[in-house]
Design a protein around this motif. Structure first.
Motif, PDB file in Angstrom:
ATOM      1  N   GLY A 115       0.789  -1.231   0.000  1.00 27.59           N
ATOM      2  CA  GLY A 115       0.000   0.000   0.000  1.00 27.59           C
ATOM      3  C   GLY A 115       0.816   1.273   0.000  1.00 27.59           C
ATOM      4  N   VAL A 116       1.739   1.383  -0.934  1.00 24.47           N
ATOM      5  CA  VAL A 116       2.618   2.557  -0.979  1.00 24.47           C
ATOM      6  C   VAL A 116       2.010   3.647  -1.866  1.00 24.47           C
ATOM      7  N   SER A 117       1.980   4.872  -1.356  1.00 28.36           N
ATOM      8  CA  SER A 117       1.495   6.006  -2.150  1.00 28.36           C
ATOM      9  C   SER A 117       2.472   7.167  -2.016  1.00 28.36           C
ATOM     10  N   PHE A 118       2.802   7.799  -3.119  1.00 22.88           N
ATOM     11  CA  PHE A 118       3.609   9.020  -3.080  1.00 22.88           C
ATOM     12  C   PHE A 118       3.534   9.710  -4.423  1.00 22.88           C
ATOM     13  N   THR A 119       4.081  10.902  -4.492  1.00 26.28           N
ATOM     14  CA  THR A 119       4.093  11.609  -5.770  1.00 26.28           C
ATOM     15  C   THR A 119       5.500  12.118  -6.043  1.00 26.28           C
ATOM     16  N   ILE A 120       5.756  12.371  -7.297  1.00 27.02           N
ATOM     17  CA  ILE A 120       6.999  13.047  -7.676  1.00 27.02           C
ATOM     18  C   ILE A 120       6.609  14.225  -8.553  1.00 27.02           C
ATOM     19  N   GLY A 121       7.037  15.394  -8.138  1.00 31.36           N
ATOM     20  CA  GLY A 121       6.706  16.592  -8.911  1.00 31.36           C
ATOM     21  C   GLY A 121       7.711  16.812 -10.015  1.00 31.36           C
ATOM     22  N   ARG A 122       7.431  17.841 -10.831  1.00 35.97           N
ATOM     23  CA  ARG A 122       8.383  18.173 -11.873  1.00 35.97           C
ATOM     24  C   ARG A 122       9.616  18.822 -11.252  1.00 35.97           C
ATOM     25  N   ARG A 123      10.777  18.586 -11.873  1.00 37.12           N
ATOM     26  CA  ARG A 123      12.024  19.173 -11.414  1.00 37.12           C
ATOM     27  C   ARG A 123      12.250  18.887  -9.923  1.00 37.12           C
ATOM     28  N   GLU A 124      12.109  17.626  -9.568  1.00 34.28           N
ATOM     29  CA  GLU A 124      12.255  17.265  -8.162  1.00 34.28           C
ATOM     30  C   GLU A 124      13.065  15.984  -8.050  1.00 34.28           C
ATOM     31  N   ILE A 125      13.985  15.939  -7.070  1.00 33.26           N
ATOM     32  CA  ILE A 125      14.675  14.684  -6.790  1.00 33.26           C
ATOM     33  C   ILE A 125      14.083  14.116  -5.509  1.00 33.26           C
ATOM     34  N   VAL A 126      13.425  12.973  -5.639  1.00 33.08           N
ATOM     35  CA  VAL A 126      12.833  12.329  -4.472  1.00 33.08           C
ATOM     36  C   VAL A 126      13.638  11.071  -4.197  1.00 33.08           C
ATOM     37  N   SER A 127      14.068  10.900  -2.940  1.00 34.70           N
ATOM     38  CA  SER A 127      14.827   9.695  -2.600  1.00 34.70           C
ATOM     39  C   SER A 127      13.925   8.695  -1.911  1.00 34.70           C
TER      40      SER A 127
END
Lengths: 337, 271, 281, 326
Positions: free
Chosen positions: B32-44
């Motif tokens: 049940g994993v939820s997350f987002t990645i925006g534009r021009r973003e580094i998500v670890s």
């Protein structure tokens, strides 16, 4: 359900299915080849054999009735299964009117007496020598053992039999050239008979045993090289564990996978062993089969196949169980066999 | 005010593996994993081995099918809406990946050139080969490699850092919007890591590339990310800005994780 | 590894050099021999059971055929059987193994159960069972029969290799480039198994030659042409060993063992050269 | 007091048909009693080979070409392998395996692995004595004694590593060599293992430890002294904190500045990268091995090999620090 129960059920299912496939094959084959070659060949054989024409007809009818070729296919199949289930493998043409099952079951013990000890012993000795060769890798001992393995493993049992026969029976006259025991003796538990039997037994045994060593030795050497190169071996070595003990580790650890090898090679080895019997006219299933093929005795060929293949299946089933008992990872349900 | 749709939205993603033939065991790799990645973003995405981070990456990259949940890229469900071959090639152009093992990512049978040639089918059809190789050279230069030095070589003739740069150049060839980098530096030596990390940050700044940076090393995540997600046993347990997360972790797992990282300036007191 | 390096590493391996030299020597003898020694191997007009002499370098057999002529003809036929059977077995083995690994699930379980079932069958007996049904058997038919009974272990190996290779990162990279599984199987996975396939082929050829000898020995081999197996059949039916016709059975035995052992040696050496864990210091 | 272990100008090379790898090139090093020496270096710098040389576990294709290895004054390099195995390995110098996953024989229970190992060195003990000895040590170290009855595959990664360490130290060796013992573990397990090593040292079960790693932050937690290795050579040796906080060799300086730990002090410094790659040890460079990548290198660095310079309690091999003065 306990993993072991599951394992057993699975194995039983597999072997039952394989057994049924085998029966289907033996049923379909003679009916699938166009023109029914069996009957044609038999007729031809009958014509050339200048015997009593009535007896020929009789044999022909026996064959026809066993295969029941005039009935619908499904009925033939049910009949066939019914017969096999009752141990009725038909009537031999060559040894008419003997029943195929009687012929085979009187030959089978002799084949088993030859194959089982020879094959098992070669497996064990081959693994010991192969491990040892790997331990002495790239030394003179290894090179000698390895070359011997390669040559021996590529000599089929029956050809190796030629050598033994020519050398020890024909040239040196140490062993007899023919048969399972001296003419005139009747199989019994007398000293005379046993001595005569062992005397005849030696060369066929050696041809299977020695060539088998080649097969197992080559495989064991490669596997043991991996074992000697493995991390646990390096570590045990760097902890001071002596070489003799490392050799035992390697031997023990290749034995587990080699048990699978044992059963996987069995089907192949049986064929070779049967041919060996022919070279020495040793009174086993192979010798019986040979006489059957010369006279195109298809019922005998088919019967031998069913009995031998079933024995191989049974042996494999036993080996699989043994494997599960020996390997702790399977026993404890960590990996599936 | 309505929030703009993020580049990538992962919703309630789960993956269950069933292993073993006769002793079937369920392994909940992702829960049940939820997350987002925006534009021009580094998500670890940080987690130890077996935490489900690589499985998550593979699902996003469309290499592994999720058991349930959705991956939406620019509003399209990656596993349900992409039907035609064209749709899939569009996704391959938009989202690319870099793998952990810079050696294993190359088929040892071929020269380095092949990894670029394979990508040509994702480039516009009207482009001729000369233009395509021109793009390859541009991409190689952008990652700090000399095309003449790299092309024509076998992977084993390049160093680990060079190989990893080649993989990044390959991804850049199709100008993706999102790069999934699965442990891109964990097999490189410390002195080579910084270069790759700097490159990733440069690509975000100059190209506007979004990056999902997957790592087991909180230290690396702390340097490169705009946001950190912490994964533990298939679940997302914490999310936050790097400085906040390091200074005041809230979830017990994150707390333990951070206190167990060996540091340079502080020695553990309990050893 | 690059091509010149491969060649030089192979040539540095004693087992490979021995194996390939013996094999090539036998091959050349088989190919050129019948031209240089144009004696009909089935001509029975010579004196019977003659030991080697200038006219008959390997003597004659029990029914008056020239042994050398038999042997020369037999080599090429047997190699032909081996090659044909090897190709058939290779094709089936690779296909079954690859499909099982790539499809997975029920397909995999079904194919592997079938493979294991075939593996358990006593091959020689299966061949005898089938061969007995044919009135006449061409060399090609026998090769085909051997081929369709000797693929199972290869299928298992190929499946294992495919399963481990398909989890490699470069496969994922090809997927990310939009490649499909068929092209990945052909261009990514198979080339990486080139050594295994070459090794298996050598072993299959060797095995098939011996298998042919086995069923011919019992009288169920090809019914036309002279193969090494057929010579063994004649040797057996004429009791050549017991009669002491060593010039008949011994050279035939040496040749068949030389072919099989040289091929296996090639296979083993390929493993040593390309398999880093087996490479000696 | 003489050092526990002394390496004297050691050269070790892998000699194969395909060429020679110059793995260890002139290393001199002393390990004193009661210290934990961290050996730090990048992959392929020869640190694992150095570990092998330290216990003289040298077999072809690896050869000790030059130099001496002295354990309390005894020249290990003169002892035959079987004597080393009987008298030294596992008893005086012991090794923590690098790859925990496969370092224990998969078909043996832990207690049987222990039995075989102990009986090599103490043949007079019977099985029960060995088992009770193992149980005592497991309890002393806080390990679950049930592990003794299990097979290696039944243990978790971290447990397996701790069991391996317990086995390695069962006979109270003077020196323990740990080669990358934690690099395959996640941080929490890594900490547990480091604590175990430290405890063995604190309680005097082992006198000294050589800890080989690529991770400076890890040695920072455990070592007392540190040696930095590059391209088969030691470039700097000294007390832990001095070397880390005031590196004198340019390589040490760059290596330490490339470490990325989540600390404000480190983040402030930013990302520093070293250009190029370490030299290929099949063709090692002539002068200073780091000259090619060193921002301060001169012609002399490329030509001439630097000699060791003592600065305080430190030893540095660098021309910039006067290493050329013969």
């Amino acid at each position: 359900m306990h993993p072991i129960t599951k394992f057993l059920l699975r194995k039983i299912l597999f072997y039952t299915a394989t057994f049924i496939i085998m029966l289907v094959i033996t049923f379909v084959l003679p009916r699938a080849i166009p023109g029914n070659a069996v009957l044609m060949q038999l007729r031809q054989f009958m014509r050339t054999a200048a015997t009593n024409p009535e007896a020929i007809e009789e044999r022909y009818r026996a064959l026809l009735s066993y295969f029941g070729l005039d009935k619908p296919l499904w009925e033939q199949f049910v009949d066939y299964l019914w017969r096999v289930a009752h141990g009725d493998l038909g009537v031999s043409i060559t040894f008419f009117p003997k029943r195929v099952s009687d012929l085979i079951f009187s030959s089978l013990p002799w084949s088993l007496a030859l194959l089982v000890p020879a094959y098992t012993a070669s497996w064990f000795v081959g693994n010991v020598l192969g491990t040892y060769a790997a331990h002495r890798r790239n030394t003179a001992i290894d090179n000698a053992l390895f070359s011997t393995f390669v040559v021996l493993s590529q000599v089929p049992y029956f050809i190796f039999g030629f050598f033994l026969l020519a050398t020890f029976a024909v040239q040196m006259r140490i062993f007899p050239t023919y048969g399972g025991w001296d003419v005139g003796l009747v199989p019994s538990l007398t000293w005379d008979f046993i001595r005569s039997y062992l005397h005849h037994y030696a060369l066929p045994f050696l041809s299977i045993f020695l060539t088998g060593i080649g097969v197992w030795g080559t495989g064991a050497r490669t596997m043991a090289i991996y074992e000697f190169g493995s991390d646990y071996m390096e570590y045990a070595d760097s902890m001071g564990v002596p070489e003799s003990r490392l050799l035992r580790y390697a031997f023990k650890n290749i034995l587990v996978p080699q048990i699978t090898g044992f059963s996987m090679q069995l089907g192949f080895a049986v064929g070779g062993a049967l041919l060996t019997e022919i070279v020495f006219s040793y009174p086993g299933v192979g010798w019986l089969l040979y006489r059957g093929t010369i006279t195109q005795d298809y019922m005998l060929i088919q019967g031998s196949f069913i009995v031998v293949a079933s024995s191989v299946l049974l042996a494999n089933f036993i080996t699989d169980i043994l494997y599960a008992v020996i390997d702790p990872r399977i026993r404890k349900g960590y990996v599936s066999a | 005010m309505e929030l703009p749709e993020p580049l990538l939205r992962v919703e309630n993603l789960s993956k269950v593996f069933v292993v073993g033939l006769f002793t079937r065991r369920r392994i909940d790799a992702v829960k049940g994993v939820s997350f987002t990645i925006g534009r021009r973003e580094i998500v670890s995405l940080v987690g130890e081995s077996g935490s489900g981070k690589t499985t998550t990456a593979k699902i996003i990259l469309r290499l592994e099918k999720p058991t349930s949940g959705r991956v939406l890229f620019e509003g399209r469900d990656v596993w349900r809406d992409l039907r035609s071959r064209e749709d899939i090639l569009w996704y391959r152009r938009s989202v690319q990946g870099v793998m952990q093992d810079p050696y294993g990512a190359f088929n040892p049978f071929y020269r380095v050139d092949r990894v670029f040639k394979q990508m040509f089918k994702l480039l516009p059809k009207d482009m001729d080969d000369e233009e395509r190789w021109g793009l390859v050279e541009k991409a190689l230069i952008e990652v700090g490699l000399n095309p003449r030095y790299v092309l024509g070589k076998y992977p084993h003739e390049l160093s680990g850092g060079e190989r990893q740069r080649v993989m990044i150049a390959r991804a850049l060839l199709v100008e993706p919007k999102l790069l999934i980098a699965d442990e891109p530096v964990s097999m490189l030596d410390a002195t080579l890591r910084s270069g790759i990390l700097k490159l990733l940050m440069k690509l975000r700044d100059e190209r506007g590339l979004s990056i999902l940076f997957i790592t087991h090393d909180m230290g690396l995540a702390y340097y490169v990310s705009d946001r950190i997600l912490v994964m533990y046993r298939g679940e997302l347990v914490e999310e936050g800005h790097p400085d906040e997360l390091i200074e005041s972790p809230r979830h017990p797992y994150t707390k333990r994780l951070i206190s167990d990282i060996p540091l340079l300036y502080r020695k553990w007191s309990d050893i | 590894m690059r091509f010149p390096r491969i060649v030089s590493e192979l040539l540095a391996n004693k087992k490979f050099v021995t194996g390939i030299s013996v094999f090539l020597a036998v091959l050349i003898i088989g190919a050129v021999g019948p031209l240089l020694y144009p004696v009909d191997p089935e001509d029975m007009s010579f004196p019977s059971s003659m030991p080697p002499c200038p006219e008959h370098p390997l003597g004659t057999d029990y029914v008056g055929r020239d042994v050398l002529a038999q042997l020369l003809r037999g080599i090429l036929s047997s190699l032909y059987v081996g090659f044909l059977a090897g190709v058939v077995a290779l094709a089936i083995g690779v296909l079954v193994g690859a499909v099982a690994a790539m499809r997975g699930g029920v397909v995999d379980e079904g194919l592997m159960a079938f493979t294991n079932a075939v593996l358990l069958m006593p091959t020689t007996l299966v061949l005898i069972l089938i061969a007995a049904l044919f009135k006449t058997r061409s060399i090609e038919l026998v090769a085909l029969l051997i081929g369709i009974t000797s693929w199972p272990w290869l299928a298992r190996v190929v499946r294992g290799e495919f399963l481990s290779l398909k989890e490699r990162d470069f496969v994922y990279m090809s997927l990310l480039a939009g490649d499909r599984w068929l092209s990945i199987s052909l261009f990514d996975l198979l080339p990486n198994m080139a050594t295994y396939i070459a090794m298996s082929f050598a072993e299959l050829v060797a095995g098939a030659i011996l298998q042919e000898a086995g069923i011919s020995f019992i009288g169920l081999g090809p019914t036309e042409g002279v193969t090494l197996g057929r010579i063994f059949f004649w040797i057996q039916t004429n009791n050549a060993v017991i009669r002491g016709l060593w010039w008949w059975w011994l050279p035939t035995t040496v040749v068949i063992v030389a072919i099989a052992a040289s091929l296996v040696l090639v296979s083993i050496s390929l493993d040593e050269v390309f398999n880093p864990r087996l490479r000696g210091g | 007091m003489p050092p526990l272990l002394k390496l004297d100008d050691v050269y070790a090379q892998y000699i194969t048909r395909y060429g020679t790898v110059y793995a260890v090139n002139g290393v001199s090093l002393e390990i004193g009693e009661g210290e934990i020496l961290g050996i730090v270096g990048e992959s392929g710098c020869g640190k694992s080979t150095l570990a092998r040389v330290m216990m003289m576990n040298v077999k072809p294709p690896l050869h000790l070409v030059r130099g001496r290895v002295l354990l309390q004054g005894v020249e290990l390099n003169r002892l035959p392998r079987d004597r080393l195995k009987r008298e030294v390995w596992g008893k005086q110098v012991s090794l923590v395996p690098q790859s925990v996953m496969n370092a224990l024989n998969p078909t043996m229970r832990v207690r049987d692995i222990i039995r075989d190992f102990v009986k090599v060195h103490n043949p007079e003990l019977d099985d029960d004595e060995v088992y009770s000895m193992a149980r005592d040590r497991f309890e002393e170290l806080g390990l679950d004694i049930r592990a003794l009855d299990l097979y290696p595959f039944e243990l978790s990664g971290g447990m397996r590593q701790r069991v391996a360490i317990a086995i390695a130290t069962l006979l109270n060796p003077k020196l323990l060599i740990a080669d990358e013992p934690t690099s395959a573990l996640d941080v929490s397990t890594q900490k547990v293992v480091l604590k175990l090593l430290k405890r063995l040292w604190n309680e005097g079960i082992v006198k000294s430890i050589v800890f080989i790693t690529h991770d400076i932050a890890v040695v920072r937690q455990i070592a007392t002294r540190i040696a930095v290795m590059y391209a088969g050579k030691i470039v700097e040796v000294g007390p832990l904190e001095e070397v880390i906080f005031k590196p004198l060799h340019p390589y040490t300086e760059l290596l330490i500045s490339s470490i990325l730990t989540p600390e404000p002090e480190v983040k402030k410094r930013g990302l520093v990268e070293i250009r190029g790659a370490p030299p290929d040890l099949r063709t090692p460079p002539r002068g200073c091995p780091f000259a090619e990548r060193c921002p301060y290198a001169t012609d002399r660095c490329r030509r001439e090999e630097p000699r060791p310079v003592v600065i305080g309690s430190r030893l540095i091999y660098c021309h910039l620090r006067g290493g050329g003065a013969a």
